[in-house]
Design a protein around this motif. Sequence first.
Motif, PDB file in Angstrom:
ATOM      1  N   SER A   1       2.125  -0.872   2.069  1.00  0.00           N
ATOM      2  CA  SER A   1       3.153  -1.760   1.316  1.00  0.00           C
ATOM      3  C   SER A   1       3.765  -2.493   2.312  1.00  0.00           C
ATOM      4  O   SER A   1       4.345  -2.262   3.290  1.00  0.00           O
ATOM      5  CB  SER A   1       3.953  -0.643   0.569  1.00  0.00           C
ATOM      6  N   PRO A   2       4.020  -3.739   1.800  1.00  0.00           N
ATOM      7  CA  PRO A   2       4.822  -4.666   2.609  1.00  0.00           C
ATOM      8  C   PRO A   2       6.192  -4.314   2.890  1.00  0.00           C
ATOM      9  O   PRO A   2       6.847  -4.596   3.864  1.00  0.00           O
ATOM     10  CB  PRO A   2       5.099  -6.154   1.881  1.00  0.00           C
ATOM     11  N   GLN A   3       6.501  -3.418   1.966  1.00  0.00           N
ATOM     12  CA  GLN A   3       8.194  -2.904   2.160  1.00  0.00           C
ATOM     13  C   GLN A   3       8.286  -1.429   3.048  1.00  0.00           C
ATOM     14  O   GLN A   3       9.508  -1.196   3.208  1.00  0.00           O
ATOM     15  CB  GLN A   3       8.691  -2.406   0.782  1.00  0.00           C
ATOM     16  N   PHE A   4       7.013  -0.969   3.282  1.00  0.00           N
ATOM     17  CA  PHE A   4       7.119   0.256   3.849  1.00  0.00           C
ATOM     18  C   PHE A   4       6.986  -0.258   5.584  1.00  0.00           C
ATOM     19  O   PHE A   4       5.927  -0.774   6.082  1.00  0.00           O
ATOM     20  CB  PHE A   4       5.618   0.962   3.835  1.00  0.00           C
ATOM     21  N   THR A   5       8.296   0.377   6.307  1.00  0.00           N
ATOM     22  CA  THR A   5       8.378  -0.229   7.580  1.00  0.00           C
ATOM     23  C   THR A   5       7.693   1.006   8.867  1.00  0.00           C
ATOM     24  O   THR A   5       7.748   0.614   9.838  1.00  0.00           O
ATOM     25  CB  THR A   5       9.881  -0.244   7.952  1.00  0.00           C
ATOM     26  N   GLY A   6       7.325   2.220   8.017  1.00  0.00           N
ATOM     27  CA  GLY A   6       6.865   3.289   8.967  1.00  0.00           C
ATOM     28  C   GLY A   6       7.291   4.429   8.540  1.00  0.00           C
ATOM     29  O   GLY A   6       8.151   4.592   7.671  1.00  0.00           O
ATOM     30  N   ILE A   7       6.897   5.663   9.259  1.00  0.00           N
ATOM     31  CA  ILE A   7       7.261   7.151   9.062  1.00  0.00           C
ATOM     32  C   ILE A   7       8.593   7.207   9.055  1.00  0.00           C
ATOM     33  O   ILE A   7       9.064   8.073   8.257  1.00  0.00           O
ATOM     34  CB  ILE A   7       6.375   7.731   9.853  1.00  0.00           C
ATOM     35  N   LEU A   8       9.319   6.757   9.800  1.00  0.00           N
ATOM     36  CA  LEU A   8      11.109   6.936  10.045  1.00  0.00           C
ATOM     37  C   LEU A   8      11.415   6.684   8.586  1.00  0.00           C
ATOM     38  O   LEU A   8      12.538   7.515   8.366  1.00  0.00           O
ATOM     39  CB  LEU A   8      11.574   6.191  11.018  1.00  0.00           C
ATOM     40  N   GLN A   9      11.053   5.450   7.978  1.00  0.00           N
ATOM     41  CA  GLN A   9      11.652   5.340   6.949  1.00  0.00           C
ATOM     42  C   GLN A   9      11.579   6.297   5.596  1.00  0.00           C
ATOM     43  O   GLN A   9      12.459   6.760   5.086  1.00  0.00           O
ATOM     44  CB  GLN A   9      11.101   4.109   6.221  1.00  0.00           C
ATOM     45  N   LEU A  10      10.435   7.174   5.819  1.00  0.00           N
ATOM     46  CA  LEU A  10      10.274   8.417   4.839  1.00  0.00           C
ATOM     47  C   LEU A  10      11.054   9.584   5.304  1.00  0.00           C
ATOM     48  O   LEU A  10      11.742  10.186   4.652  1.00  0.00           O
ATOM     49  CB  LEU A  10       8.717   8.573   5.102  1.00  0.00           C
ATOM     50  N   LEU A  11      10.906   9.776   6.711  1.00  0.00           N
ATOM     51  CA  LEU A  11      11.584  11.006   7.088  1.00  0.00           C
ATOM     52  C   LEU A  11      13.281  10.866   6.960  1.00  0.00           C
ATOM     53  O   LEU A  11      13.754  12.048   7.093  1.00  0.00           O
ATOM     54  CB  LEU A  11      11.240  11.283   8.553  1.00  0.00           C
ATOM     55  N   GLN A  12      13.631   9.764   7.098  1.00  0.00           N
ATOM     56  CA  GLN A  12      15.464   9.823   6.723  1.00  0.00           C
ATOM     57  C   GLN A  12      15.536   9.576   5.413  1.00  0.00           C
ATOM     58  O   GLN A  12      16.805   9.514   5.117  1.00  0.00           O
ATOM     59  CB  GLN A  12      15.764   8.502   7.514  1.00  0.00           C
ATOM     60  N   SER A  13      14.700  10.081   4.618  1.00  0.00           N
ATOM     61  CA  SER A  13      15.047   9.838   3.053  1.00  0.00           C
ATOM     62  C   SER A  13      15.124  11.334   2.452  1.00  0.00           C
ATOM     63  O   SER A  13      13.803  11.982   2.609  1.00  0.00           O
ATOM     64  CB  SER A  13      14.313   9.066   2.242  1.00  0.00           C
ATOM     65  N   ARG A  14      15.990  12.100   2.126  1.00  0.00           N
ATOM     66  CA  ARG A  14      16.081  13.082   1.586  1.00  0.00           C
ATOM     67  C   ARG A  14      15.047  13.379   0.306  1.00  0.00           C
ATOM     68  O   ARG A  14      15.203  12.608  -0.744  1.00  0.00           O
ATOM     69  CB  ARG A  14      17.343  13.534   1.414  1.00  0.00           C
ATOM     70  N   THR A  15      14.451  14.483   0.125  1.00  0.00           N
ATOM     71  CA  THR A  15      13.711  14.760  -0.938  1.00  0.00           C
ATOM     72  C   THR A  15      14.405  15.081  -2.246  1.00  0.00           C
ATOM     73  O   THR A  15      15.411  16.009  -2.096  1.00  0.00           O
ATOM     74  CB  THR A  15      12.499  15.686  -0.792  1.00  0.00           C
ATOM     75  N   SER A  16      14.583  14.353  -3.581  1.00  0.00           N
ATOM     76  CA  SER A  16      14.979  14.860  -4.523  1.00  0.00           C
ATOM     77  C   SER A  16      14.752  16.235  -4.991  1.00  0.00           C
ATOM     78  O   SER A  16      13.616  16.631  -4.684  1.00  0.00           O
ATOM     79  CB  SER A  16      14.794  13.793  -5.816  1.00  0.00           C
ATOM     80  N   ARG A  17      15.982  16.855  -5.715  1.00  0.00           N
ATOM     81  CA  ARG A  17      15.678  18.270  -6.070  1.00  0.00           C
ATOM     82  C   ARG A  17      14.605  18.276  -7.095  1.00  0.00           C
ATOM     83  O   ARG A  17      13.973  19.360  -7.260  1.00  0.00           O
ATOM     84  CB  ARG A  17      17.080  19.035  -6.194  1.00  0.00           C
ATOM     85  N   LYS A  18      14.433  17.371  -7.802  1.00  0.00           N
ATOM     86  CA  LYS A  18      13.344  17.515  -9.066  1.00  0.00           C
ATOM     87  C   LYS A  18      11.973  17.733  -8.440  1.00  0.00           C
ATOM     88  O   LYS A  18      11.217  18.234  -9.133  1.00  0.00           O
ATOM     89  CB  LYS A  18      13.520  16.155  -9.758  1.00  0.00           C
TER      90      LYS A  18
END
Length: 1043
Positions: free
Chosen positions: A276-293
């Motif tokens: 995705s053009p908006q995806f900058t790398g794995i750090l972007q994912l790891l810094q985002s907390r997973t929602s409780r749902k």
Amino acid sequence: MSSWDHRHAKACSANFFLIYGGGVSLYCPGWSRTPGLKQSSCLPKLERCMSIVTSMTAGVSEREANDALNAYVCKGLPQHEEICLGLFTLILTEPAQAQKCYRDLALVSRDGMNIVLNKINQILMEKYLKLQDTCRTQLVWLVRELVKSGVLGADGVCMTFMKQIAGGDVTAKNIWLAESVLDILTEQREWVLKSSILIAMAVYTYLRLIVDHHGTAQLQALRQKEVDFCISLLRERFMECLMIGRDLVRLLQNVARIPEFELLWKDIIHNPQALSPQFTGILQLLQSRTSRKFLACRLTPDMETKLLFMTSRVRFGQQKRYQDWFQRQYLSTPDSQSLRCDLIRYICGVVHPSNEVLSSDILPRWAIIGWLLTTCTSNVAASNAKLALFYDWLFFSPDKDSIMNIEPAILVMHHSMKPHPAITATLLDFMCRIIPNFYPPLEGHVRQGVFSSLNHIVEKRVLAHLAPLFDNPKLDKELRAMLREKFPEFCSSPSPPVEVKIEEPVSMEMDNHMSDKDESCYDNAEAAFSDDEEDLNSKGKKREFRFHPIKETVVEEPVDITPYLDQLDESLRDKVLQLQKGSDTEAQCEVMQEIVDQVLEEDFDSEQLSVLASCLQELFKAHFRGEVLPEEITEESLEESVGKPLYLIFRNLCQMQEDNSSFSLLLDLLSELYQKQPKIGYHLLYYLRASKAAAGKMNLYESFAQATQLGDLHTCLMMDMKACQEDDVRLLCHLTPSIYTEFPDETLRSGELLNMIVAVIDSAQLQELVCHVMMGNLVMFRKDSVLNILIQSLDWETFEQYCAWQLFLAHNIPLETIIPILQHLKYKEHPEALSCLLLQLRREKPSEEMVKMVLSRPCHPDDQFTTSILRHWCMKHDELLAEHIKSLLIKNNSLPRKRQSLRSSSSKLAQLTLEQILEHLDNLRLNLTNTKQNFFSQTPILQALQHVQASCDEAHKMKFSDLFSLAEEYEDSSTKPPKSRRKAALSSPRSRKNATQPPNAEEDTGCRWSRHQQLPRLEEEDTKPKPTKRKRKGSSAVGSDSD
């Protein structure tokens, strides 16, 4: 005997109704695993609805049946519901008629199938496990038809269905359900792609299930279908999957060796833009907390209900039966090892108990996690479970993540140190080794995340200090050395290592095995998780977790002082044995007084104090359990509560002179007791507060604190109040006035004690403290430190902050004392403080300092704080506000111009600038448009605007042209009577679009700019040469632009 008990189920199926003729019974008889269940109220209703439909359609043509159903539905909503539920029940129980019934249902439904969707969700959440196989098959068929028809809300039903697919379960029924739901999602792919949340939930679910499906040919085939499904969605809709957060990485790591995911990993790491053009790398994912749902979706409703029951109803120490039941039900097979990760992630990320539960004796989260860790039988499962526990630590950010997500891990290590040191050691070792090994390119980020977690744990007082944990002699030298190398900041103890002995007196064992004697008190009752759940209320009330409580009598552990008796002198040994055999409190008090007298004798060997303290600590265990404060507080009840044998030491201490050698000897005895039982500290505080004999003797606590190995009053006091907070909130509130009064230097200089109090009190206790403040019995803030404490409180939880502000407002402290806090408040991060401050400011007359601080706030379209309070002051104190704003405008206008904005300022605190004042005034002007308020027609404001306009540059004139136009009109109308001038000022701003426009708008604009350029020359005697030069330069620039 109840026929609902599965152990005594009758052979016939009469326990539940049979639906219509030769149809299939909707529920299996005897499903209950617990006795005493009642029949669900939804069953008769469904049977009645089905009978209504059957009676209307039996023996008639299809057209006549449709007419009859439509005519009945038109009578009203109840009739509509009856027909929909009747057809729904026929679909589940009569497969041969399902197609026809669904067609009729689509024709008669007036609410877009909403009634049916709600009933499906209810059955899936509450009754799915009790459905017969035929009904389950028909339910899947019905959902497939709903999806094919594109019924709005069918995606929600699909997500509920996915929740029923259990992790770690490869039984035939569970595999069938996983494959059936996957087939629906695969066949209706275009429909799936319309829902972002369904895409993310499906990917999260099947990524997790892939790990369980291996071995047989059937499982391998299902696994390949799941791989293809997940890969296609991840590659085509990666941004939708990004909402999963950091747990997406964890799941992808588990399947990284599958070839398709190996290729995906290469793109994630080396070519993220390909996904995705908006995806900058794995750090972007790891810094985002997973929602409780997402974390909750991997537990079936039944698992979730049982787990919530344990964390909200089961008392600590009584959990073994429930844990054994849970383990037999869900964790007994080799395949269920992987389920432990789901449970741990759910407990950390979803189960966040309230302050009341945290301060009660309810089973804590860390105890359940410790039990799950001890039941891992596979090294891989154990490693994955530890990663699940620490996962939120690795990229923890205090601004984005919650302390509740990281708290269980540190508490498991802390409470396991004594009963299970191996668990603590393996978790500490894992924490150290995960930093360089999780993902080497991001080692620095992981190190910072773990450091931030530990720092936040200390700041939030989850643990007062980490040194007793990290530098504990029970750990091997290599591990302690590694901890000192990785975390030197947390390994230095502020006090001697005695603090490590501060443990709960009750056993912290995770398995809590009970003796045979203990078992007898249950009367052979089964541990009962009740499945007796009522139908969901139509108003949306939460389901209650109904249960059959196990009534247990507390069996006191036998006191064993044998190891210590041989070390005591014969006479002292005899008295200790008498104390142990004492039948009542009075007899024990007499013996205790004899022991104290012997200790105070001149020939007493002081080396025996430690052994005597060990004996007393064992003998008086019961004194430290339960509540200290009487239920009804009176002088008599308080005096009675301090009549315990242990308190005789305190009484003797109060009767002595501080320079007496006997006084020092008793302090040494208390110090030895304190090492072995830290609760002695707050018991001493209570005695000094409650006993008449100790009136005016609160300073004895300071002598006690100095005699302990801690040696510091502040540290000792904070640790004792923390122990009191954990054990007895009522006692904490009772002690609070005395503690603040007697130790002001220790309590008022920081917010440490205040945070302890507001973290656990409820609204009634808050009101009680407010009353104490207003009656003059309690002072919790003083002028020299209140600002600092309120700034500290900005990091507290919402309710804690509101409590702190309520207590502050109860004090008679001028608001100007704390108004500088405005410079620290950000509208997104500190809404609690801003709302409390706003409500208080509206009661005040504005001073120049208040107005200055309010105007110092950065301007942001979403931050309405400054505009709202200025508007209020306009209504109540318009003349006073106008004078203050005039003063601030003139002062800031006379300061040298600096070409830097507020946001780029190197200063941490906001500085008031001319541009800021003008921005806030312009916002206020727009807010007051179309109102009768004439604030901007006041002479001070117009004079100030004219003064600023005369010397500001052209950029400001252009930006605030509408605001300055008020000053121009004031100048133009200066020869007219005041009423005309005020009227003109109200009706002339250019920003009013509905005002009468000049015939030639361009000519008007040109004239206006001409006046702007000429104004400095009209007042050149007030204009300095340098600003005039700058204005000419700016003027020529503007002129060239317009040319």
